[in-house]
Motif scaffolding. Sequence first.
Motif, PDB file in Angstrom:
ATOM      1  N   ILE A 153      -2.863   9.249   5.736  1.00 23.47           N
ATOM      2  CA  ILE A 153      -1.875   8.554   6.555  1.00 23.47           C
ATOM      3  C   ILE A 153      -2.530   7.629   7.568  1.00 23.47           C
ATOM      4  O   ILE A 153      -1.954   6.599   7.938  1.00 23.47           O
ATOM      5  CB  ILE A 153      -0.956   9.569   7.278  1.00 23.47           C
ATOM      6  CG1 ILE A 153       0.110   8.862   8.131  1.00 23.47           C
ATOM      7  CG2 ILE A 153      -1.759  10.526   8.132  1.00 23.47           C
ATOM      8  CD1 ILE A 153       1.028   7.970   7.369  1.00 23.47           C
ATOM      9  N   ASN A 154      -3.753   7.916   8.016  1.00 24.11           N
ATOM     10  CA  ASN A 154      -4.389   7.017   8.983  1.00 24.11           C
ATOM     11  C   ASN A 154      -4.653   5.635   8.400  1.00 24.11           C
ATOM     12  O   ASN A 154      -4.840   4.668   9.144  1.00 24.11           O
ATOM     13  CB  ASN A 154      -5.711   7.616   9.483  1.00 24.11           C
ATOM     14  CG  ASN A 154      -6.221   6.894  10.716  1.00 24.11           C
ATOM     15  OD1 ASN A 154      -5.600   6.942  11.780  1.00 24.11           O
ATOM     16  ND2 ASN A 154      -7.345   6.198  10.598  1.00 24.11           N
TER      17      ASN A 154
ATOM     18  N   ASN B  95       8.494  12.031  -7.132  1.00 21.58           N
ATOM     19  CA  ASN B  95       7.767  10.816  -6.756  1.00 21.58           C
ATOM     20  C   ASN B  95       6.516  10.743  -7.618  1.00 21.58           C
ATOM     21  O   ASN B  95       6.316  11.567  -8.519  1.00 21.58           O
ATOM     22  CB  ASN B  95       7.435  10.797  -5.262  1.00 21.58           C
ATOM     23  CG  ASN B  95       6.237  11.667  -4.922  1.00 21.58           C
ATOM     24  OD1 ASN B  95       6.038  12.736  -5.501  1.00 21.58           O
ATOM     25  ND2 ASN B  95       5.428  11.210  -3.985  1.00 21.58           N
ATOM     26  N   ASP B  96       5.680   9.751  -7.402  1.00 21.00           N
ATOM     27  CA  ASP B  96       4.467   9.600  -8.193  1.00 21.00           C
ATOM     28  C   ASP B  96       3.378   9.033  -7.309  1.00 21.00           C
ATOM     29  O   ASP B  96       3.572   8.814  -6.109  1.00 21.00           O
ATOM     30  CB  ASP B  96       4.716   8.740  -9.431  1.00 21.00           C
ATOM     31  CG  ASP B  96       5.364   7.408  -9.094  1.00 21.00           C
ATOM     32  OD1 ASP B  96       4.859   6.724  -8.174  1.00 21.00           O
ATOM     33  OD2 ASP B  96       6.367   7.033  -9.735  1.00 21.00           O
ATOM     34  N   GLU B  97       2.227   8.770  -7.909  1.00 16.12           N
ATOM     35  CA  GLU B  97       1.087   8.307  -7.121  1.00 16.12           C
ATOM     36  C   GLU B  97       1.320   6.949  -6.482  1.00 16.12           C
ATOM     37  O   GLU B  97       0.705   6.610  -5.475  1.00 16.12           O
ATOM     38  CB  GLU B  97      -0.165   8.247  -8.010  1.00 16.12           C
ATOM     39  CG  GLU B  97      -0.575   9.597  -8.581  1.00 16.12           C
ATOM     40  CD  GLU B  97      -0.876  10.606  -7.500  1.00 16.12           C
ATOM     41  OE1 GLU B  97      -1.824  10.385  -6.734  1.00 16.12           O
ATOM     42  OE2 GLU B  97      -0.151  11.617  -7.412  1.00 16.12           O
ATOM     43  N   ALA B  98       2.201   6.161  -7.067  1.00 20.39           N
ATOM     44  CA  ALA B  98       2.456   4.826  -6.524  1.00 20.39           C
ATOM     45  C   ALA B  98       3.462   4.833  -5.394  1.00 20.39           C
ATOM     46  O   ALA B  98       3.624   3.838  -4.697  1.00 20.39           O
ATOM     47  CB  ALA B  98       2.949   3.892  -7.630  1.00 20.39           C
ATOM     48  N   HIS B  99       4.157   5.960  -5.179  1.00 22.57           N
ATOM     49  CA  HIS B  99       5.217   6.036  -4.185  1.00 22.57           C
ATOM     50  C   HIS B  99       5.001   7.268  -3.304  1.00 22.57           C
ATOM     51  O   HIS B  99       5.681   8.282  -3.439  1.00 22.57           O
ATOM     52  CB  HIS B  99       6.592   6.096  -4.858  1.00 22.57           C
ATOM     53  CG  HIS B  99       6.895   4.901  -5.703  1.00 22.57           C
ATOM     54  ND1 HIS B  99       6.537   4.831  -7.034  1.00 22.57           N
ATOM     55  CD2 HIS B  99       7.494   3.722  -5.412  1.00 22.57           C
ATOM     56  CE1 HIS B  99       6.926   3.660  -7.525  1.00 22.57           C
ATOM     57  NE2 HIS B  99       7.497   2.965  -6.562  1.00 22.57           N
TER      58      HIS B  99
ATOM     59  N   THR C  38       0.819  -1.230   0.000  1.00 20.32           N
ATOM     60  CA  THR C  38       0.000   0.000   0.000  1.00 20.32           C
ATOM     61  C   THR C  38       0.844   1.266   0.000  1.00 20.32           C
ATOM     62  O   THR C  38       0.475   2.262   0.599  1.00 20.32           O
ATOM     63  CB  THR C  38      -0.946   0.015   1.215  1.00 20.32           C
ATOM     64  OG1 THR C  38      -0.180   0.022   2.423  1.00 20.32           O
ATOM     65  CG2 THR C  38      -1.867  -1.193   1.204  1.00 20.32           C
ATOM     66  N   ASP C  39       1.962   1.252  -0.717  1.00 20.63           N
ATOM     67  CA  ASP C  39       2.810   2.441  -0.762  1.00 20.63           C
ATOM     68  C   ASP C  39       2.168   3.599  -1.506  1.00 20.63           C
ATOM     69  O   ASP C  39       2.692   4.715  -1.502  1.00 20.63           O
ATOM     70  CB  ASP C  39       4.157   2.094  -1.411  1.00 20.63           C
ATOM     71  CG  ASP C  39       5.055   1.287  -0.488  1.00 20.63           C
ATOM     72  OD1 ASP C  39       4.736   1.187   0.706  1.00 20.63           O
ATOM     73  OD2 ASP C  39       6.075   0.757  -0.965  1.00 20.63           O
ATOM     74  N   PHE C  40       1.041   3.370  -2.143  1.00 24.30           N
ATOM     75  CA  PHE C  40       0.327   4.444  -2.846  1.00 24.30           C
ATOM     76  C   PHE C  40      -0.443   5.356  -1.893  1.00 24.30           C
ATOM     77  O   PHE C  40      -0.952   6.408  -2.318  1.00 24.30           O
ATOM     78  CB  PHE C  40      -0.658   3.850  -3.861  1.00 24.30           C
ATOM     79  CG  PHE C  40      -1.687   2.940  -3.236  1.00 24.30           C
ATOM     80  CD1 PHE C  40      -2.850   3.439  -2.690  1.00 24.30           C
ATOM     81  CD2 PHE C  40      -1.473   1.566  -3.199  1.00 24.30           C
ATOM     82  CE1 PHE C  40      -3.790   2.591  -2.112  1.00 24.30           C
ATOM     83  CE2 PHE C  40      -2.406   0.714  -2.632  1.00 24.30           C
ATOM     84  CZ  PHE C  40      -3.563   1.229  -2.074  1.00 24.30           C
ATOM     85  N   ILE C  41      -0.568   5.008  -0.624  1.00 21.95           N
ATOM     86  CA  ILE C  41      -1.370   5.819   0.308  1.00 21.95           C
ATOM     87  C   ILE C  41      -0.770   7.208   0.434  1.00 21.95           C
ATOM     88  O   ILE C  41       0.432   7.381   0.643  1.00 21.95           O
ATOM     89  CB  ILE C  41      -1.453   5.128   1.676  1.00 21.95           C
ATOM     90  CG1 ILE C  41      -2.270   3.845   1.564  1.00 21.95           C
ATOM     91  CG2 ILE C  41      -2.078   6.061   2.718  1.00 21.95           C
ATOM     92  CD1 ILE C  41      -2.289   3.011   2.829  1.00 21.95           C
ATOM     93  N   SER C  42      -1.615   8.219   0.318  1.00 23.96           N
ATOM     94  CA  SER C  42      -1.150   9.599   0.297  1.00 23.96           C
ATOM     95  C   SER C  42      -0.975  10.147   1.703  1.00 23.96           C
ATOM     96  O   SER C  42      -1.404   9.548   2.694  1.00 23.96           O
ATOM     97  CB  SER C  42      -2.160  10.474  -0.452  1.00 23.96           C
ATOM     98  OG  SER C  42      -3.359  10.591   0.306  1.00 23.96           O
TER      99      SER C  42
END
Length: 821
Positions: A96-97, A768-772, A88-92
């Motif tokens: 964060i929760n 960075n990007d949406e996946a990272h 789930t490294d895409f979480i913005s």
Amino acid sequence: MMFGDKFIAHKLSAFIVFLASLITAGSCVHNDGTKAHPYRYNSVAVTGGGFITGLFGHPTEPNLLYARTDIGSSYRWSSAAQQWIPLTDFISEADINLFGTESLALDPSNPKMLYLAQGQYTTSNNTAFFVSDDQGKTFSIYPAPFPMGSNELGRNNGERLAVNPFNSKELYFGTRTEGLWKSTDQAKTWSNITNFPDAFANGIGIVFVVFDPKHNGTIYVGANVPNGIYYTKNGGISWSIVPGQPTTWTDDVLIFANWTPTSPPLSDGPQPMKASLASNGVMYITYGDGPGPYGVSYGIVQKFHTANFTWTDITPALNNSYPPPYTPQAFPRGGYNGLSVAKDDPNTLVVISLDRDPGPAIDSMYYSRDGGKSWKDVSQLSSPPVPDGTWGHPIQEAALKNGTAVPWLSFNNAKQWGGYGAPSPNVGQTKFGWWMSAVLIDPHNSEHIMYGTGATIWATDTISHVESNSAPTWYIQAQGIEMTAILALISPTAGANLLSGFGDINGFRHSDLFTPQPMFGSPTFSNLDCLDWAGRKPNVIVKAGSTGLPFVDACPMAAISTDGGLEWDRFPNCAPMTNNSFQTGGVIAVDASGEHLVWTTGGLLKFRNDTGPYYSSDLGKTWDAPKGLNIGTGNVSSDKVQPKTFYAYDSGIWYISKDGGATYSSSVAADIGLPENTGAVPVVSFKAAGEIWLPLGDEGIYHSTNFGSNWKKIGLDGVSTSMFSVGAPAPGRKNPALYLWGNTTAGADAVTGLFRSDDAGSSWVRINDEAHQYGGPRLIVGDPRVYGRVYQGYFGRGIIYADIDTESHGTVTVRPGTYGI
């Protein structure tokens, strides 16, 4: 975050932004002076570092293993890569929760399906179910109508989430505060089961849901209260309390656990924690007197025969375990939590005690081949002989299966260590573990057992050795899991490229970013809060942190190294306002010469006393309060080129000291070109004296080249940053590369991310990007020796570093809607 039907649009929008950034990156064109490069992302190897709360194996597909964590979300084991893959490294940053897994569920009839219940704290209104039909490569995300708490008490129990083996679309979830819920559409929507008894007023609620795979409509639900197990045989139309449960603490349990009037159980009776239904219809259940993972002193293990509703006590004790429990046990013997049953033999199981440490004996793993009639104490059998009963692995076992050492796990230290899972006091041994709530007998190889601790995952392929009273061979199986909380990062101009401070596990000198490193030496901190380096003598490093060590002979909360962090010397004395009652070491800075120190101690930060950072010109022998700066500010840094020079910016006033922190001159923000601001830590050049940047949030970034006498805003309007750093210049340039976490444009087009500027802030590119996104960093630090490299410290995902991908040659392939790996 958008959910449900809206998530399709969210995916498409995110993909367009992502693809645009990749096309720009791949073309390697100049963008107003800043070159856009493709990037790759790597974890700095620690290998573990935090609490593993659950381990899972799919019953029909070999090697399909998952792990859940309290603050680092979930991972899938890759047998081909021999490491865990973060999912789930895409979480913005805004979400964060969601970077913690409350519970994980697999569909027993479909190995492609994966369900994650995500939410760290019940105080947040942002919780969700992540649903994947490709083993976590991609997810659909749906909002949860109730709170979750993956980093709260009771996170060691479970599993709260379960899939109906007779209907793959139906899931049940036991909440902490809202009762039992049901979904009939694979977690898209949920309804409360209102006829379920109210047994969750303690804030922990329902901790497990177990479907009977042989009887359609039979479900068992356990709440973390005495007499808290319920069942239905008609698919939830009606519920009843399971009869015959243990409801009170028996005298033999209290006596065995060293009961005293001053240490009674926390509960009136045993509270269920974990349950596993074996193939023969026997349910094994572990109990404690509290939810855990800490503070549990009493517990039992029970065997519930679902066919005739009879119970058998199978708690490991003096008369049924070998070797017998260590005596004397100075503290209550803890509860029982970790539990796993072999898929191929319902009489083979493992249970693990919880919170027996200290004692002096620590937690034991018990292994049985006869349904709990007798037990082998795996911890004792695995441990070298020691006089005090602190079970542990030989230090040489703290290594991956391929022999790569994980040396920080074998650190030895004084007993005053303040972090959870204090190190072994026995030289040559690392603790067997603590908080061992996650354990798994591999469904497809019963010789392979993994167990998680508060720090890592241990594994063996020879568990049956204990049947002949021999030790199994153990190794670390946590490679790829990086779930630490980062408190400090520095990247000096010489020596190791990176030094770090961690929550709970001290800190590291990362001479190799790909290989686990030894922990910093004494004084070791449970939390290492601050690091700094001397600009002209980059091997001079200072650190400060919280510790339980006594204030005798030398300062236990700060130290200095003159060899780049290999060896450390405590300061002769701590600055005033420093003691063990403060859980932070404060902020410390060393000047360019390595001879002058300023230290805003934890006491100053807490109380904002009427003195500024204490200074020392004799490396900590004496400390004095400065003149001209009379507030305890943490917004302090040192010039990396000019000796004796320190800066601070707080409450709209700029401060500078040129005599080692003894006196400060000050300027009001408006008089020198700064907006009035609550303050920021000055970011300094590692090349030019007096060159400073102030990242002021939504007010932008301000730059000075004359020690702060005058300031100018850099870049265009719309630049907003919460973190800022400088690094090695781009080829052919003299000015350092700039890095920020935030936004570089205003309005609806603004995207929060990690950006780099090669041209002093005139233009920026996202790196960075949406996946990272990793839930957003807590710290960023540019590398002064490697152009394009920036280190990022996260809460739950350790340290990530982004490097220019020199091997991609601009070729980027992406599948729409794909997140994760």
